[in-house]
Design a protein around this motif. Sequence first.
Motif, short mmCIF file in Angstrom:
data_model
loop_
_atom_site.label_atom_id
_atom_site.label_comp_id
_atom_site.label_asym_id
_atom_site.label_seq_id
_atom_site.Cartn_x
_atom_site.Cartn_y
_atom_site.Cartn_z
N HIS A 58 41.64 15.83 3.05
CA HIS A 58 41.49 16.65 1.85
C HIS A 58 40.51 15.93 0.92
O HIS A 58 40.82 14.86 0.39
N CYS A 61 40.98 15.21 -3.76
CA CYS A 61 42.38 15.66 -3.73
C CYS A 61 43.10 15.57 -5.07
O CYS A 61 44.21 16.09 -5.20
N THR A 67 47.47 18.25 -1.27
CA THR A 67 47.50 17.32 -0.13
C THR A 67 48.90 17.24 0.45
O THR A 67 49.10 17.31 1.67
N TYR A 125 39.63 19.97 4.42
CA TYR A 125 40.10 20.93 3.43
C TYR A 125 39.55 20.51 2.07
O TYR A 125 39.58 19.33 1.71
#
Length: 287
Positions: A58, A61, A67, A125
Amino acid sequence: MNADWRRLNLANWESRVPLHTGRDGYDLAGFDDPGHLSAVVRYDLPRLGRLDGLDVVHLQCHIGTDTVSLARLGARSVTGLDFSPSALAAGSELAHHAGVEVSFVETDVYEAVAAVGTQRFDLVYTGIGAICWLPDIRRWAEVVAGLLRLGGRLFMREGHPMLWSLADPRPDGLLVVEYPYFETEGTVFSEDETYGGSGVVAAPETVEFNHGLGEIFSALTEAGLVVTALEEHREVPWNPLGDAMVESEAWENEFVLAHGRDRLPLTYTIQAVKRAETAHTVATSSN
């Protein structure tokens, strides 16, 4: 480019952490429920899907609410990266309290591959309000490609570049473009309040960078990724336009335009895959 962009933005995000973790900040207590997910990840879930057995990273984050939520979707491992040490400390505390394993790493996004290794992850992500802090979208896309294994996927939902370009609403309710849509040297803002927390931001000055959809799409393609999905949304998970917005009836913690909702996309989701043939093409062309 504004030479102070990183220093100013780091100071700003460090000063937001105590507000976001405070009593009026993010819903950290919600993670006492082992099935709880952040509102952002709940919105993403129909497109994101389960993450069982995947290695996930991530980017940017912050304090780790998204996360930790990713870790609760069955991932084999989750790594959160951010440049704010205070945010990472809060994220580590949240993960421990929530009973999930997350590795948090302090690094700039552009140094992520050096910090955690190349081709280590099945999913990159990145969430709302992340790439607007980065001056060069092509460097970011190269990092994403460097982190992903062959067959790995990028998932991102972001504020729409049209939203970032708007001025505050006029008294007559019209929405007016004031700031650049395309990538430029950055725009300086000073705001002593923050979403998701009450109190005064001690370091209010920031430098923010917009990136047009075409620039993002081209950067990902040039980095060797194949864009597999692009969807624009009428919702955004904070109120960026004051009285011009109302809370969504369909989604918790999302806002929509009060009138004429089809006028403007507020966020978008892009998914992209690192395929073997495109990675080979990029490697060959760089030799």
